[in-house]
Motif scaffolding. Structure first.
Motif, PDB file in Angstrom:
ATOM      1  N   ALA A 137       0.832  -1.207   0.000  1.00 19.34           N
ATOM      2  CA  ALA A 137       0.000   0.000   0.000  1.00 19.34           C
ATOM      3  C   ALA A 137       0.869   1.260   0.000  1.00 19.34           C
ATOM      4  O   ALA A 137       0.572   2.235  -0.697  1.00 19.34           O
ATOM      5  N   MET A 138       1.961   1.244   0.755  1.00 16.95           N
ATOM      6  CA  MET A 138       2.847   2.410   0.832  1.00 16.95           C
ATOM      7  C   MET A 138       3.514   2.700  -0.502  1.00 16.95           C
ATOM      8  O   MET A 138       3.526   3.835  -0.972  1.00 16.95           O
ATOM      9  N   LEU A 139       4.097   1.682  -1.128  1.00 18.33           N
ATOM     10  CA  LEU A 139       4.834   1.909  -2.366  1.00 18.33           C
ATOM     11  C   LEU A 139       3.897   2.271  -3.509  1.00 18.33           C
ATOM     12  O   LEU A 139       4.249   3.075  -4.372  1.00 18.33           O
ATOM     13  N   GLU A 140       2.714   1.681  -3.512  1.00 19.86           N
ATOM     14  CA  GLU A 140       1.726   2.067  -4.525  1.00 19.86           C
ATOM     15  C   GLU A 140       1.341   3.532  -4.344  1.00 19.86           C
ATOM     16  O   GLU A 140       1.209   4.284  -5.318  1.00 19.86           O
ATOM     17  N   THR A 141       1.181   3.969  -3.110  1.00 20.24           N
ATOM     18  CA  THR A 141       0.829   5.362  -2.826  1.00 20.24           C
ATOM     19  C   THR A 141       1.982   6.291  -3.179  1.00 20.24           C
ATOM     20  O   THR A 141       1.787   7.363  -3.771  1.00 20.24           O
ATOM     21  N   LEU A 142       3.185   5.884  -2.823  1.00 16.64           N
ATOM     22  CA  LEU A 142       4.382   6.677  -3.112  1.00 16.64           C
ATOM     23  C   LEU A 142       4.503   6.955  -4.600  1.00 16.64           C
ATOM     24  O   LEU A 142       4.759   8.091  -5.022  1.00 16.64           O
ATOM     25  N   TYR A 188      -5.741  -0.778  -2.333  1.00 15.12           N
ATOM     26  CA  TYR A 188      -4.600  -1.297  -1.574  1.00 15.12           C
ATOM     27  C   TYR A 188      -4.569  -0.681  -0.176  1.00 15.12           C
ATOM     28  O   TYR A 188      -4.280  -1.359   0.815  1.00 15.12           O
ATOM     29  N   ILE A 189      -4.867   0.620  -0.109  1.00 11.32           N
ATOM     30  CA  ILE A 189      -4.888   1.302   1.191  1.00 11.32           C
ATOM     31  C   ILE A 189      -6.008   0.754   2.069  1.00 11.32           C
ATOM     32  O   ILE A 189      -5.819   0.498   3.267  1.00 11.32           O
ATOM     33  N   LEU A 190      -7.172   0.554   1.484  1.00 13.91           N
ATOM     34  CA  LEU A 190      -8.311   0.058   2.253  1.00 13.91           C
ATOM     35  C   LEU A 190      -8.073  -1.356   2.772  1.00 13.91           C
ATOM     36  O   LEU A 190      -8.464  -1.694   3.896  1.00 13.91           O
ATOM     37  N   ILE A 191      -7.430  -2.201   1.953  1.00 13.54           N
ATOM     38  CA  ILE A 191      -7.099  -3.559   2.404  1.00 13.54           C
ATOM     39  C   ILE A 191      -6.202  -3.497   3.631  1.00 13.54           C
ATOM     40  O   ILE A 191      -6.422  -4.196   4.629  1.00 13.54           O
ATOM     41  N   PHE A 206      -0.761   8.301  17.665  1.00 14.20           N
ATOM     42  CA  PHE A 206      -0.731   7.964  16.240  1.00 14.20           C
ATOM     43  C   PHE A 206      -2.033   7.318  15.764  1.00 14.20           C
ATOM     44  O   PHE A 206      -2.056   6.603  14.774  1.00 14.20           O
ATOM     45  N   THR A 207      -3.125   7.605  16.462  1.00 19.51           N
ATOM     46  CA  THR A 207      -4.398   6.984  16.097  1.00 19.51           C
ATOM     47  C   THR A 207      -4.881   7.406  14.709  1.00 19.51           C
ATOM     48  O   THR A 207      -5.638   6.688  14.066  1.00 19.51           O
ATOM     49  N   ASP A 208      -4.442   8.574  14.254  1.00 17.23           N
ATOM     50  CA  ASP A 208      -4.867   9.059  12.932  1.00 17.23           C
ATOM     51  C   ASP A 208      -3.805   8.839  11.858  1.00 17.23           C
ATOM     52  O   ASP A 208      -4.021   9.137  10.687  1.00 17.23           O
ATOM     53  N   THR A 209      -2.632   8.340  12.248  1.00 16.29           N
ATOM     54  CA  THR A 209      -1.562   8.086  11.279  1.00 16.29           C
ATOM     55  C   THR A 209      -1.887   6.826  10.487  1.00 16.29           C
ATOM     56  O   THR A 209      -2.221   5.793  11.061  1.00 16.29           O
ATOM     57  N   LEU A 210      -1.786   6.892   9.180  1.00 18.79           N
ATOM     58  CA  LEU A 210      -2.206   5.764   8.338  1.00 18.79           C
ATOM     59  C   LEU A 210      -1.240   4.590   8.415  1.00 18.79           C
ATOM     60  O   LEU A 210      -1.619   3.482   8.794  1.00 18.79           O
ATOM     61  N   PHE A 211       0.010   4.811   8.054  1.00 20.64           N
ATOM     62  CA  PHE A 211       0.981   3.712   7.995  1.00 20.64           C
ATOM     63  C   PHE A 211       1.763   3.621   9.310  1.00 20.64           C
ATOM     64  O   PHE A 211       2.445   4.572   9.693  1.00 20.64           O
ATOM     65  N   LEU A 212       1.646   2.468   9.969  1.00 22.17           N
ATOM     66  CA  LEU A 212       2.263   2.298  11.278  1.00 22.17           C
ATOM     67  C   LEU A 212       3.322   1.198  11.263  1.00 22.17           C
ATOM     68  O   LEU A 212       3.256   0.267  10.455  1.00 22.17           O
ATOM     69  N   ASN A 213       4.291   1.311  12.186  1.00 20.50           N
ATOM     70  CA  ASN A 213       5.226   0.204  12.366  1.00 20.50           C
ATOM     71  C   ASN A 213       4.573  -0.847  13.267  1.00 20.50           C
ATOM     72  O   ASN A 213       3.464  -0.648  13.763  1.00 20.50           O
ATOM     73  N   ARG A 214       5.250  -1.931  13.497  1.00 17.14           N
ATOM     74  CA  ARG A 214       4.626  -3.040  14.235  1.00 17.14           C
ATOM     75  C   ARG A 214       4.357  -2.714  15.696  1.00 17.14           C
ATOM     76  O   ARG A 214       3.597  -3.412  16.369  1.00 17.14           O
ATOM     77  N   ARG A 215       4.958  -1.603  16.178  1.00 18.50           N
ATOM     78  CA  ARG A 215       4.734  -1.189  17.576  1.00 18.50           C
ATOM     79  C   ARG A 215       3.642  -0.129  17.693  1.00 18.50           C
ATOM     80  O   ARG A 215       3.399   0.413  18.760  1.00 18.50           O
ATOM     81  N   GLY A 216       3.016   0.180  16.556  1.00 16.05           N
ATOM     82  CA  GLY A 216       1.916   1.127  16.584  1.00 16.05           C
ATOM     83  C   GLY A 216       2.323   2.582  16.519  1.00 16.05           C
ATOM     84  O   GLY A 216       1.525   3.477  16.824  1.00 16.05           O
TER      85      GLY A 216
END
Length: 300
Positions: A137-142, A188-191, A206-216
């Motif tokens: 999703a990130m790379l498609e958006t980028l 892709y983003i919605l999935i 980071f509740t409104d941040t779209l792309f998160l790392n595994r620690r949130g």
């Protein structure tokens, strides 16, 4: 000799009046620190209101042996801005940088990827993991939106206006722009958002941040760089690429397919059309096709 006062005042001007980003202000400030260090090392006691062209010329001559022409030009540009500010605020009447020219620098053309190479990179993502769905999703958006990596990692859920077909981007200097987003990229983003992100323990801030790392938490720019670098290694891509390569490719592919520079400028968030013109590094065959297709004196 009062440099701190004027530099801090200049920083406030850059932030409040010109709306520049924190990184840009830091770079401008670093240029002034270089000059102050030079004055200190050479026991030159002079205030920013009294320093003359000769002293600055000595400084530039010194740094010319330490940095390349492009960095030297950036430092000179930063100093010109600082002394222009002093004149603007009536602190001094003349600009000691007025007759100092920047070194000529070759215009660096951005690296780009072919569509097939971008497809190969994205196809190499392991979708059996949650991080894989996020990375796709990130790379498609980028690529499909031509974002800076800083804009990508800061993208918020509240910035998604899928019903209208746009996402809201906050770029350099906190300037906002709306960028079209393709239906496929929306999917892709919605999935990711609906099936993967919901499994991450999101940190409160980071509740409104779209792309998160595994620690949130929010991803870093370095992490996105590492993801792309590993994918390039995985498919044996020999080009030296970064997240910005996707942005360059976005602009180049649009231009090659007939988009006008003004539209590309708006989507990239370039303040000046001159910045966008760097993407005119097209081969002569394509330029001939443009001439034949669009000019009234085209070849019959």
């Amino acid at each position: 000799m009062n440099w701190d006062f004027y530099i801090k005042s200049y920083q406030s001007y850059l932030k409040i009046e010109r709306g520049l980003s924190k990184n840009t202000i830091t770079n401008y400030s670093f240029d002034m620190e270089r000059l102050c260090l030079f004055l200190s090392d050479n026991n030159i006691e002079v205030s920013p209101l009294k320093i003359n062209e000769e002293t600055i010329q000595q400084f530039i001559y010194t740094i010319s042996s330490q940095v390349n022409a492009r960095s030297q030009a950036r430092i000179i540009s930063g100093l010109k801005s600082f002394f222009s500010y002093l004149i603007f605020e009536d602190y001094r009447k003349d600009n000691p940088m007025e007759l100092i020219e920047s070194p000529k620098t070759a215009r660096k053309l951005p690296d780009t990827l072919a569509v097939e190479e971008i497809d190969a990179l994205i196809a190499a993502i392991d979708l059996s993991t949650n991080e894989g769905e996020r990375n796709k999703a990130m790379l498609e958006t980028l690529y499909s939106c031509g974002l800076r990596v800083s804009e990508l990692v800061a993208l918020k859920i509240s910035d998604l206006f899928f019903d209208e077909g746009f996402i809201k981007i906050t770029g350099k200097g906190n300037k906002e722009r709306f960028v079209p987003i393709a239906n496929q990229t929306q999917n892709y983003i919605l999935i990711y958002k609906n099936n993967v992100r919901t499994e991450v323990p999101v940190k409160k801030e980071f509740t409104d941040t779209l792309f998160l790392n595994r620690r949130g938490g929010q991803l870093t720019r370095a992490m996105v760089f590492t993801i792309i670098k590993n994918l390039a290694s995985k498919i044996g891509l020999k080009k030296k690429i970064s997240p910005h390569t996707f942005r360059h490719s976005f602009a180049t592919h649009l231009l090659e397919n007939g988009a006008d520079l003004r539209s590309i400028q708006l989507m990239l968030g370039h303040e000046s059309i001159t910045t966008t013109e760097i993407y005119l590094h097209l081969d002569r065959t394509f330029l001939t096709e443009v001439m034949n297709n669009f000019h009234p004196r085209k070849t019959k």
